[in-house]
Every structure is written in structure tokens, then in C-alpha cells.
Design a protein around this motif. Structure first.
Motif, PDB file in Angstrom:
ATOM      1  N   ALA A 116      -8.398  23.254 -19.040  1.00  0.00           N
ATOM      2  CA  ALA A 116      -7.564  24.458 -19.024  1.00  0.00           C
ATOM      3  C   ALA A 116      -6.800  24.575 -17.711  1.00  0.00           C
ATOM      4  O   ALA A 116      -5.604  24.913 -17.691  1.00  0.00           O
ATOM      5  CB  ALA A 116      -8.433  25.690 -19.248  1.00  0.00           C
ATOM      6  N   GLN A 117      -7.475  24.303 -16.607  1.00  0.00           N
ATOM      7  CA  GLN A 117      -6.813  24.385 -15.307  1.00  0.00           C
ATOM      8  C   GLN A 117      -5.686  23.355 -15.204  1.00  0.00           C
ATOM      9  O   GLN A 117      -4.585  23.662 -14.711  1.00  0.00           O
ATOM     10  CB  GLN A 117      -7.825  24.161 -14.185  1.00  0.00           C
ATOM     11  CG  GLN A 117      -7.234  24.182 -12.786  1.00  0.00           C
ATOM     12  CD  GLN A 117      -6.738  25.555 -12.388  1.00  0.00           C
ATOM     13  OE1 GLN A 117      -7.515  26.484 -12.257  1.00  0.00           O
ATOM     14  NE2 GLN A 117      -5.423  25.692 -12.203  1.00  0.00           N
ATOM     15  N   ALA A 118      -5.951  22.135 -15.666  1.00  0.00           N
ATOM     16  CA  ALA A 118      -4.930  21.088 -15.593  1.00  0.00           C
ATOM     17  C   ALA A 118      -3.700  21.460 -16.407  1.00  0.00           C
ATOM     18  O   ALA A 118      -2.560  21.300 -15.944  1.00  0.00           O
ATOM     19  CB  ALA A 118      -5.513  19.758 -16.073  1.00  0.00           C
ATOM     20  N   LEU A 119      -3.892  21.954 -17.620  1.00  0.00           N
ATOM     21  CA  LEU A 119      -2.753  22.324 -18.457  1.00  0.00           C
ATOM     22  C   LEU A 119      -2.043  23.555 -17.903  1.00  0.00           C
ATOM     23  O   LEU A 119      -0.811  23.659 -17.968  1.00  0.00           O
ATOM     24  CB  LEU A 119      -3.219  22.563 -19.893  1.00  0.00           C
ATOM     25  CG  LEU A 119      -3.751  21.322 -20.632  1.00  0.00           C
ATOM     26  CD1 LEU A 119      -4.163  21.673 -22.051  1.00  0.00           C
ATOM     27  CD2 LEU A 119      -2.715  20.204 -20.641  1.00  0.00           C
ATOM     28  N   HIS A 120      -2.810  24.491 -17.363  1.00  0.00           N
ATOM     29  CA  HIS A 120      -2.216  25.664 -16.726  1.00  0.00           C
ATOM     30  C   HIS A 120      -1.283  25.233 -15.589  1.00  0.00           C
ATOM     31  O   HIS A 120      -0.135  25.698 -15.493  1.00  0.00           O
ATOM     32  CB  HIS A 120      -3.339  26.558 -16.197  1.00  0.00           C
ATOM     33  CG  HIS A 120      -2.902  27.662 -15.299  1.00  0.00           C
ATOM     34  ND1 HIS A 120      -2.306  28.814 -15.756  1.00  0.00           N
ATOM     35  CD2 HIS A 120      -2.977  27.808 -13.946  1.00  0.00           C
ATOM     36  CE1 HIS A 120      -2.033  29.625 -14.750  1.00  0.00           C
ATOM     37  NE2 HIS A 120      -2.436  29.035 -13.630  1.00  0.00           N
ATOM     38  N   SER A 121      -1.746  24.341 -14.736  1.00  0.00           N
ATOM     39  CA  SER A 121      -0.932  23.875 -13.614  1.00  0.00           C
ATOM     40  C   SER A 121       0.253  23.050 -14.104  1.00  0.00           C
ATOM     41  O   SER A 121       1.365  23.149 -13.565  1.00  0.00           O
ATOM     42  CB  SER A 121      -1.794  23.057 -12.654  1.00  0.00           C
ATOM     43  OG  SER A 121      -2.845  23.845 -12.122  1.00  0.00           O
ATOM     44  N   ASN A 122       0.040  22.237 -15.118  1.00  0.00           N
ATOM     45  CA  ASN A 122       1.109  21.420 -15.676  1.00  0.00           C
ATOM     46  C   ASN A 122       2.227  22.264 -16.259  1.00  0.00           C
ATOM     47  O   ASN A 122       3.406  21.924 -16.151  1.00  0.00           O
ATOM     48  CB  ASN A 122       0.536  20.495 -16.756  1.00  0.00           C
ATOM     49  CG  ASN A 122       1.610  19.804 -17.564  1.00  0.00           C
ATOM     50  OD1 ASN A 122       2.496  19.158 -17.009  1.00  0.00           O
ATOM     51  ND2 ASN A 122       1.549  19.944 -18.877  1.00  0.00           N
ATOM     52  N   PHE A 123       1.871  23.382 -16.866  1.00  0.00           N
ATOM     53  CA  PHE A 123       2.869  24.232 -17.511  1.00  0.00           C
ATOM     54  C   PHE A 123       3.424  25.318 -16.590  1.00  0.00           C
ATOM     55  O   PHE A 123       3.977  26.307 -17.056  1.00  0.00           O
ATOM     56  CB  PHE A 123       2.286  24.873 -18.765  1.00  0.00           C
ATOM     57  CG  PHE A 123       2.044  23.905 -19.888  1.00  0.00           C
ATOM     58  CD1 PHE A 123       3.027  23.015 -20.285  1.00  0.00           C
ATOM     59  CD2 PHE A 123       0.830  23.873 -20.552  1.00  0.00           C
ATOM     60  CE1 PHE A 123       2.819  22.122 -21.310  1.00  0.00           C
ATOM     61  CE2 PHE A 123       0.599  22.986 -21.587  1.00  0.00           C
ATOM     62  CZ  PHE A 123       1.605  22.093 -21.973  1.00  0.00           C
ATOM     63  N   GLY A 124       3.265  25.135 -15.282  1.00  0.00           N
ATOM     64  CA  GLY A 124       3.934  26.024 -14.346  1.00  0.00           C
ATOM     65  C   GLY A 124       3.049  27.037 -13.661  1.00  0.00           C
ATOM     66  O   GLY A 124       3.550  27.902 -12.936  1.00  0.00           O
ATOM     67  N   GLY A 125       1.733  26.938 -13.844  1.00  0.00           N
ATOM     68  CA  GLY A 125       0.829  27.913 -13.244  1.00  0.00           C
ATOM     69  C   GLY A 125       0.482  27.639 -11.802  1.00  0.00           C
ATOM     70  O   GLY A 125      -0.258  28.421 -11.180  1.00  0.00           O
ATOM     71  N   GLY A 126       0.959  26.515 -11.266  1.00  0.00           N
ATOM     72  CA  GLY A 126       0.650  26.186  -9.874  1.00  0.00           C
ATOM     73  C   GLY A 126      -0.836  25.930  -9.674  1.00  0.00           C
ATOM     74  O   GLY A 126      -1.529  25.445 -10.555  1.00  0.00           O
ATOM     75  N   THR A 127      -1.338  26.297  -8.510  1.00  0.00           N
ATOM     76  CA  THR A 127      -2.758  26.081  -8.195  1.00  0.00           C
ATOM     77  C   THR A 127      -3.591  27.341  -8.419  1.00  0.00           C
ATOM     78  O   THR A 127      -4.778  27.355  -8.099  1.00  0.00           O
ATOM     79  CB  THR A 127      -2.912  25.618  -6.736  1.00  0.00           C
ATOM     80  OG1 THR A 127      -2.308  26.585  -5.871  1.00  0.00           O
ATOM     81  CG2 THR A 127      -2.280  24.258  -6.534  1.00  0.00           C
TER      82      THR A 127
END
Length: 504
Positions: free
Chosen positions: A406-417
Motif C-alpha cells: 500500500a505504501q509503495a503504490l501510494h508513493s507511486n501514485f503521487g503520495g510522496g513519502t
């Protein structure tokens, strides 16, 4: 991975058993009759349709030895509907299996004969066959599982030793949830002595059966796990691979014995049909934990039906990772660029050489799913990634793995860190930070390549000293535009590195 699946599918044109096609299993249990229709990759097919009827074929088995007339009619009515649905869905391969109730009832042959008149040939499974299928069902969804599978049905309890990807010792005991009220009527101590004698008689007192994880299969035990989720306020209500310490079994037995039916019905996660079975299921689980000295309790949503499918697979398909197969299928179906996830994984891997095998497969899963949010509203793509990771019907992944995905996809889709609120507490900070970097690296590769393979095959990412470098051949140097530079900067900041683009 998908190349292998496609090659097997091509060979399957001459062998229908290997084709990727719809199939159905009708499972005639002691408590319920269920139809499940599957489609998709044979290694980890997805469920198209799932319906059950609580026929209660085994409800009177302990007292009369028969399937009661009303129960028989309910079961046959369900079978007629299920067969009709399969015909309308165009399903050629229907496997209809029956377990303890039909196996042991004096009028079981009558039930099978009447089912045959409906056009369904029932395959009567022995206790050993039932246990074998349940064991393989767990192995299909939790590769590497090593312990004891306990499949609690209406008429029997199957215990199965699984290890090294195979099923070993198997026994079937007359301890189904429909029998338990009568067996427990004389008190808990008498009941535990009875169970202890059954285990000893079956040879399940040896050290090889003790001190291992206990994999819980069956609707009543899954309901207990849902109750535990409610009691502990567990933030991720996904039942598969939910883990509990062994002492929770005794706690749940106490809780259920003190909660009234109305209190249990008020819990949304519990279905009304399972509530009457909970006291017996909790009491039996508590006894099994003590007798087997179980080290942990792990819930499996996969059991007999999935095991029957798994047993039919050729060895090369069995050996595939179910998480990666499912992610590849989902990514190919929802993404814009087939095969791009594999390229992205190969491209970012040199930045993360320290990742162990467990993290590498989660990282690869993120790459395979890296384009599934492109149809979503741009303002909600990161939320879409989190939802897919946390709530997707994945197997072969635990809670921490879901959180990292979930964290990886969140960051990939523009969620940053930033860490999504839904993920907090599901994995430690180090794991989430690592997953965020995967997402940022994926984001660079996607923007650089535009979904084509040339720039990824020719260019590379390097991290040396305090510098992150994007190295491109001269013919691709003009791909380094503002959007790519911005994403490379974000990755560098996340890694604590300066950044640059070099022409090779």
C-alpha cells in the motif's frame, strides 16, 4: 511468469484440463451446500460467483444417522439451482463433491441418486481425501506454510500436517460443529478427555505434531477470527492470513460463553447462520491448542475447494508464486502497457540490492500493479493504490506485506513519502520507508519511459556515494524533461542523496 502461463495455456489447447477457463465446484458439506465459480489463471483463480445454502444435511446425523427429509429437500433444491446456473454460465467443468454428512448418512446413497437425476454426479470424498484437499488449499494460498491444518466442517474435523509444499499425515475426527453441542453437554473436562483420546488413538500425540502453527480452515473458525478482530479493533478486516497468539483461543471460548445470541448478532462481521456454532467451535479450538501446544493461530480463507483445484495443476504451475501471478493478471488487465511491470522491476532493482527475498517479492508486486490506478481521478490515485493493496483479494501476503504494498503504490501514485492513515501501525517505520522509496523509483521509471521499453532497456539508475544518477544514452537524453527531473529529485530527497542526469 506470464510467459510460462501462456505457454501452458497454449499446450492446454490439446488438453482441456490445462486451459484457462471457467470452472465450478459444488461443495456439499454437512452444514452448507455451496457453489463457487472460478475464472482466471489456474494457479490462483478468482471467484466469479459464490453462493451457499445452509441445508444442514448433517444436523441429525449424531442422533438418527440420517439426513432428515427437510434437509435433503433443501440440499437438492440448492443443487438444482446451482446446476442450472452453471449451464447458463456456459461452464463445462463442474466438480460436485460431498463430505461427512453424505458419506456417513444411511440415506446418503439416496441423496446421491437423486442428485444424479438432476444431472450431477457426486464425488464422495473420504476423510483422507477431504483432509488432503484442505491441506493443499492452505498451501496454495500460503506458500511455505509449515504446521497443522485444522478444517472444521459440520460433520468432521480434518487435521493435516503440511510441510515443504506437501501434505503429510491426515486424520478425520467426528468433531464437526453439528456434533459438538452433544459432545460438550457433559462439561468441558469430559469433552477434552474425549478429544485427547481421539488424538491418541489416531497417533497425533507425537512431537512432530506439536509446537507448530495451527492453520484454521472452515466458516465457524473464520467467524471466531472475525470476532477477535472486532474485540481487538484490528484495523485491517481481511480474514486471510489473520494471525492470533494461541492464548486467544481460550479467551474467545470464554467470551463466546458469556455473550448472548443478541450480543453476537449485533456484531456486523458475524453472520446469523454461524452464531449457533461459535460456542462449540471456540471450545474445540481451545482444546486443540492445548493438546497440540500450537505456537500460533493462522486463518486461511482457502481450503477444500481451492485444494481440489490446486491438486489438478501441473507441477510447473503449482510452483508459481500466487501473489505474483495474481498481481501480474491484475496489472495486465488494468494497466496501459502490457509487460511494463516486469521492466520497471528490473530497472529499479539495482537501487535496492539490500532487500531480502521477502521484500523483493513485495517490491515486484508493487511494480506489477504500478499502473492500475491510471483510470482513477488524478486527485485520488494514491487512495486507489492503498485500497487495492489493503483490500484486494491477495494471497501469499501477510499484514505487513499488504502495508508495504500500500505504501509503495501510494508513493507511486503521487503520495510522496507520507504514510497513509490506513497503513499506520500495520508495519514498522523502516519497512514503510523502504516501500515509499520503491514507489518513488517506480514513478521515475514510468515518467521516463512513457510506457515503452526502449528508455528502460537503454538507461539505468545508479546510487554511488551521496549521488543518485540517471544514466541515459545520447539518443534518449532528450527524454530528461522537467517532469522526469522533478521525480528524480523526489527520489533523491527520499534517499538522502544528491541527483544528476548523465549521458552515457
Amino acid at each position: 511468469m506470464m510467459t510460462l502461463i501462456r505457454s501452458v495455456a497454449e499446450r492446454g489447447k490439446a488438453n482441456p484440463a490445462l486451459e484457462t477457463a471457467r470452472s465450478a465446484i459444488i461443495d456439499i458439506g454437512s452444514n452448507s451446500v455451496r457453489l463457487v465459480v472460478y475464472d482466471g489463471p489456474r494457479r490462483i483463480p478468482f471467484i466469479l460467483f459464490n453462493e451457499k445454502v445452509m441445508a444442514g444435511l448433517g444436523a441429525s446425523l449424531g442422533t438418527t444417522g440420517m439426513i432428515e427429509p427437510q434437509a435433503m429437500e433443501r440440499g437438492l433444491t440448492a443443487l438444482a439451482r446451482f446446476r442450472h446456473l452453471c449451464v447458463e454460465m456456459g461452464i463445462d467443468h463442474i466438480r460436485c463433491v460431498a463430505t461427512a454428512a453424505v458419506r456417513e448418512a444411511s440415506n446418503g446413497p439416496e441423496f446421491m441418486s437423486r442428485a444424479a437425476e438432476l444431472g450431477l454426479e457426486i464425488e464422495l470424498l473420504s476423510g483422507v481425501q477431504e483432509g488432503t484437499a484442505s491441506g493443499y488449499g492452505v498451501l496454495s494460498a500460503i506458500p511455505g506454510a509449515n504446521g497443522i491444518v485444522g478444517d472444521l466442517g459440520g460433520g468432521s474435523l480434518e487435521l493435516v500436517r503440511i510441510a515443504d509444499g506437501e501434505v503429510h499425515d491426515r486424520i478425520s475426527l467426528p468433531l464437526g460443529v453439528l456434533r459438538l453441542p452433544g459432545l460438550r453437554a457433559k462439561g468441558n473436562n469430559v469433552f477434552e478427555r474425549y478429544v485427547k483420546k481421539l488424538l491418541a488413538k489416531a497417533g497425533w500425540k507425537s512431537d512432530q505434531h506439536k509446537g507448530l502453527p495451527f492453520y484454521m480452515v472452515g466458516g465457524s473458525w473464520r467467524s471466531l477470527a472475525r470476532l477477535d478482530m472486532t474485540l481487538t479493533h484490528f484495523p485491517l478486516p481481511v480474514i486471510h492470513h489473520y494471525e492470533m497468539p494461541p492464548e486467544r483461543a481460550q479467551h474467545l471460548a470464554r467470551v463466546v460463553s458469556h455473550m448472548g445470541r443478541d450480543s453476537l448478532k449485533a456484531i456486523p462481521a458475524l453472520t446469523g447462520s454461524r452464531i449457533p456454532t461459535l460456542p462449540g467451535a471456540a471450545g474445540l479450538l481451545s482444546v486443540m491448542v492445548r493438546q497440540l501446544a500450537s505456537s500460533s493461530l493462522v486463518v486461511s480463507a482457502y481450503g477444500l475447494r481451492e485444494g481440489l483445484l490446486f491438486e489438478e495443476l501441473p507441477p510447473e504451475i503449482r510452483a508459481l508464486d500466487p501473489l505474483l501471478v495474481a498481481a501480474q493478471a491484475e496489472g495486465e488487465a488494468q494497466g496501459r502497457f502490457p509487460g511494463h511491470g516486469e521492466l520497471i522491476e528490473d530497472w529499479i532493482a539495482p537501487l535496492f540490492l539490500e532487500d531480502g527475498a521477502r521484500w523483493r517479492r513485495i517490491r515486484k508486486t508493487a511494480c506489477l500493479l504500478a499502473d492500475v490506478g491510471w483510470r482513477a481521478n488524478p486527485d485520488f490515485r494514491s487512495e486507489r493504490g492503498v485500497e487495492i493493496a489493503l483490500h484486494g483479494n491477495w494471497v501469499g501476503i501477510d499484514v505487513e506485506g499488504r502495508a508495504m504494498l500500500a505504501q509503495a503504490l501510494h508513493s507511486n501514485f503521487g503520495g510522496g513519502t507520507t504514510v497513509p492513515a490506513e497503513v499506520e501501525g500495520l508495519a514498522n517505520a523502516e519497512a514503510l520507508r523502504r516501500a515509499a522509496l520503491w514507489g518513488l523509483a517506480i514513478r521515475v521509471g514510468q515518467r521516463l519511459s512513457g510506457g515503452v521499453e526502449g528508455p528502460l532497456l537503454a538507461g539505468r539508475l545508479e546510487a554511488e556515494g551521496d549521488m543518485l544518477s540517471l544514466v541515459l544514452p545520447e539518443r534518449h537524453a532528450d527524454l530528461y524533461g522537467e517532469a522526469v527531473e522533478r521525480r528524480l529529485r523526489q527520489l533523491g530527497q527520499g534517499m538522502g542523496l544528491r541527483y544528476q542526469m548523465l549521458v552515457d
